[in-house]
Scaffold this motif. Structure first.
Motif, mmCIF file in Angstrom:
data_model
loop_
_atom_site.group_PDB
_atom_site.id
_atom_site.type_symbol
_atom_site.label_atom_id
_atom_site.label_comp_id
_atom_site.label_asym_id
_atom_site.label_seq_id
_atom_site.Cartn_x
_atom_site.Cartn_y
_atom_site.Cartn_z
ATOM 1 N N ASN A 66 0.433 -1.606 -0.148
ATOM 2 C CA ASN A 66 -0.114 -0.098 -0.009
ATOM 3 C C ASN A 66 0.800 1.603 -0.237
ATOM 4 N N GLY A 67 0.048 2.564 0.047
ATOM 5 C CA GLY A 67 1.138 4.029 -0.645
ATOM 6 C C GLY A 67 1.465 3.466 1.376
ATOM 7 N N THR A 68 1.313 3.603 2.552
ATOM 8 C CA THR A 68 2.008 4.331 3.526
ATOM 9 C C THR A 68 3.361 3.215 3.453
ATOM 10 N N GLN A 69 3.192 2.012 2.805
ATOM 11 C CA GLN A 69 4.621 1.190 3.152
ATOM 12 C C GLN A 69 5.565 1.484 2.641
ATOM 13 N N VAL A 70 5.094 1.834 0.666
ATOM 14 C CA VAL A 70 6.165 2.746 -0.345
ATOM 15 C C VAL A 70 6.301 3.838 -0.341
ATOM 16 N N VAL A 71 6.049 4.780 0.382
ATOM 17 C CA VAL A 71 6.321 6.125 0.934
ATOM 18 C C VAL A 71 6.815 6.260 1.936
ATOM 19 N N LEU A 72 6.760 5.069 3.568
ATOM 20 C CA LEU A 72 7.713 5.441 4.042
ATOM 21 C C LEU A 72 9.267 4.326 3.806
ATOM 22 N N SER A 73 9.115 3.340 2.951
ATOM 23 C CA SER A 73 10.608 2.928 2.123
ATOM 24 C C SER A 73 11.476 3.336 1.344
ATOM 25 N N VAL A 74 10.783 4.830 0.959
ATOM 26 C CA VAL A 74 11.679 5.039 -0.056
ATOM 27 C C VAL A 74 11.902 6.589 0.827
ATOM 28 N N ARG A 75 11.155 6.904 2.468
ATOM 29 C CA ARG A 75 12.388 8.269 2.899
ATOM 30 C C ARG A 75 12.932 7.119 3.506
ATOM 31 N N LEU A 76 12.951 6.121 4.093
ATOM 32 C CA LEU A 76 13.985 5.484 4.154
ATOM 33 C C LEU A 76 15.508 5.329 3.342
ATOM 34 N N TYR A 77 15.350 4.929 2.400
ATOM 35 C CA TYR A 77 16.251 4.651 1.128
ATOM 36 C C TYR A 77 17.182 5.523 1.237
ATOM 37 N N ARG A 78 15.921 7.519 0.767
ATOM 38 C CA ARG A 78 16.536 8.326 0.262
ATOM 39 C C ARG A 78 17.368 8.903 1.715
ATOM 40 N N ILE A 79 17.192 8.396 3.032
ATOM 41 C CA ILE A 79 17.486 8.803 3.563
ATOM 42 C C ILE A 79 19.754 8.615 3.612
ATOM 43 N N ALA A 80 19.929 7.249 3.100
ATOM 44 C CA ALA A 80 20.984 6.267 3.051
ATOM 45 C C ALA A 80 21.213 6.810 1.349
ATOM 46 N N GLU A 81 20.752 6.557 0.265
ATOM 47 C CA GLU A 81 20.982 7.566 -0.477
ATOM 48 C C GLU A 81 21.766 8.741 -0.153
ATOM 49 N N ASN A 82 20.939 9.986 0.082
ATOM 50 C CA ASN A 82 21.752 10.777 0.601
ATOM 51 C C ASN A 82 23.175 10.500 1.942
ATOM 52 N N ARG A 83 23.276 9.876 1.939
ATOM 53 C CA ARG A 83 24.402 10.392 2.795
ATOM 54 C C ARG A 83 25.878 9.528 2.251
ATOM 55 N N ARG A 84 24.912 8.214 1.393
ATOM 56 C CA ARG A 84 25.761 7.725 0.308
ATOM 57 C C ARG A 84 26.486 8.197 -0.601
ATOM 58 N N LYS A 85 25.545 9.603 -1.405
ATOM 59 C CA LYS A 85 26.541 10.268 -1.990
ATOM 60 C C LYS A 85 27.502 11.202 -0.923
ATOM 61 N N ARG A 86 26.613 11.444 -0.088
ATOM 62 C CA ARG A 86 27.557 12.700 0.588
ATOM 63 C C ARG A 86 28.038 12.371 1.655
ATOM 64 N N PRO A 87 29.003 11.160 1.570
ATOM 65 C CA PRO A 87 29.012 10.582 3.617
ATOM 66 C C PRO A 87 29.910 11.534 4.757
ATOM 67 N N ARG A 88 29.622 11.506 5.658
ATOM 68 C CA ARG A 88 30.438 11.740 6.437
ATOM 69 C C ARG A 88 31.748 11.576 6.590
ATOM 70 N N SER A 89 32.952 12.671 7.083
ATOM 71 C CA SER A 89 33.930 12.528 7.047
ATOM 72 C C SER A 89 34.424 10.583 8.291
ATOM 73 N N ASP A 90 33.488 10.979 9.050
ATOM 74 C CA ASP A 90 33.272 9.314 10.000
ATOM 75 C C ASP A 90 32.424 7.807 9.907
ATOM 76 N N ASP A 91 32.503 8.672 8.409
ATOM 77 C CA ASP A 91 31.539 7.393 7.906
ATOM 78 C C ASP A 91 32.091 6.345 7.236
ATOM 79 N N PRO A 92 31.901 4.630 7.909
ATOM 80 C CA PRO A 92 33.290 3.811 7.225
ATOM 81 C C PRO A 92 32.644 4.091 5.620
ATOM 82 N N GLU A 93 33.694 2.881 5.333
ATOM 83 C CA GLU A 93 33.852 3.299 3.322
ATOM 84 C C GLU A 93 33.121 2.372 3.441
ATOM 85 N N PHE A 94 32.614 1.619 3.803
ATOM 86 C CA PHE A 94 30.877 0.766 2.931
ATOM 87 C C PHE A 94 29.495 1.632 2.328
ATOM 88 N N VAL A 95 29.851 2.533 3.552
ATOM 89 C CA VAL A 95 28.673 3.787 3.379
ATOM 90 C C VAL A 95 28.270 3.975 1.696
#
Length: 320
Positions: free
Chosen positions: A207-236
């Motif tokens: 349903n829509g709720t499941q889609v929107v929430l998965s996308v919100r979580l996915y975008r947080i992880a993707e944004n960090r992948r594109k712009r990792p912080r200095s203390d993030d491990p390499e695998f990010v």
């Protein structure tokens, strides 16, 4: 004379194994829908210097052709040829038909043939995502997601997406990683999301709720992948879909819900949790993956190539 016939075709034969389109042609010729082949296939376009035919006869029609060339439909031709080499096919009762277009062109025609060949082969291919766009499931999700204040784009489009817009491609990747727990297929099997993996991703209960929430979580992880912080491990940089999966588990734990029961009435609470704890979920997921990598490799130093390969496979999922 197959090589010669395909001389002016722009692609060599792509083979039967592992080619989705050619496998589809073969399966139709083998299956119950053989008689529909004519309607499913785009046909074969040929050119020649000259042809004559005896169409005024009542039967036994013959076409005499000089310098026959296939300029579009080489994959269809070769797949039919390869399939006909399987003797069991001749025991089938139903025939299959294919559309042929044959053009007689002036003998000094190299430039014209080149332009016709290019035009016949250069139309934009229809993406599987576009073919699925009008599915009942896709329409239902569009309405469902719209009620939550987001817009769902079922078809591909040129414009960039705003934060409140969700494309079906992003939804497929996020749902497959976060709720179906197949992060490696989410990242590296994108061509299959609207093919072989479609029914696994877009179930009747999604349903829509499941889609929107998965996308919100996915975008947080993707944004960090594109712009990792200095203390993030390499695998990010390689693990955004794995991280999003673990973030989803944290969210379900805080909601005290299995994903199948998550619906509109839980959306506000869940959305608030993501807003408040998204970064904490991310950090906890990173720790999960660090532990899983230790289980897999112990204390040995992991090269970047090894890391990249690890996140292409599914063996890390078991450790998580």
């Amino acid at each position: 004379h197959g090589e010669r016939l395909l001389e002016r075709n722009i692609r060599r034969y792509l083979g039967l194994k592992g080619n989705r389109v050619n496998e589809g042609i073969r399966n139709t010729l083998w299956g119950d829908e053989r008689s529909h082949f004519y309607f499913y296939n785009n046909g074969i376009t040929l050119t020649c210097d000259n042809f004559s035919y005896n169409a005024l006869q009542n039967g036994d029609y013959q076409v005499r052709v000089e310098n026959l060339q296939i300029i579009n439909g080489g994959q269809t031709c070769m797949t039919i040829f390869k399939t006909l080499q399987e003797p069991e096919l001749f025991q089938q009762e139903t025939s299959a038909y294919v559309l042929l277009r044959l053009y007689q062109l002036p003998r000094d025609n190299a430039d014209l043939v080149r332009r016709i060949t290019y035009a016949n082969n250069s139309q934009n291919p229809v993406d599987l995502r576009d073919l699925r766009a009008n599915d009942e499931c896709q329409r239902r999700l569009e309405m469902d997601i719209g009620q939550l204040g987001f817009s769902y784009r079922r078809k591909r489009a040129d414009a960039g997406t705003a934060p409140t817009e969700i494309t079906s491609g992003t939804a497929a990747e996020a749902v497959l990683a976060v709720w179906r727990r197949r992060p490696h297929q989410a990242k590296f099997f994108r061509r299959e999301h609207f093919g072989r993996l479609y029914d696994l991703i877009f179930t009747d209960r999604l349903n829509g709720t499941q889609v929107v929430l998965s996308v919100r979580l996915y975008r947080i992880a993707e944004n960090r992948r594109k712009r990792p912080r200095s203390d993030d491990p390499e695998f990010v940089r390689y693990a955004s879909c794995f991280i999003a999966m673990q973030m989803g588990q944290r969210l379900l734990h805080d909601l005290n819900l299995p994903v199948e029961e998550m619906g509109h009435r839980h959306f506000q609470d869940a959305d608030r949790l993501v807003e408040q704890h998204g970064e904490a979920y991310f950090d906890a997921a990173v720790q999960d993956i660090e532990q899983a990598l230790r289980k897999l490799y112990g204390t040995e130093r992991i090269s970047l190539q090894q890391l990249a390969a690890t996140f292409r496979r599914g063996d890390l999922i078991e450790k998580l």
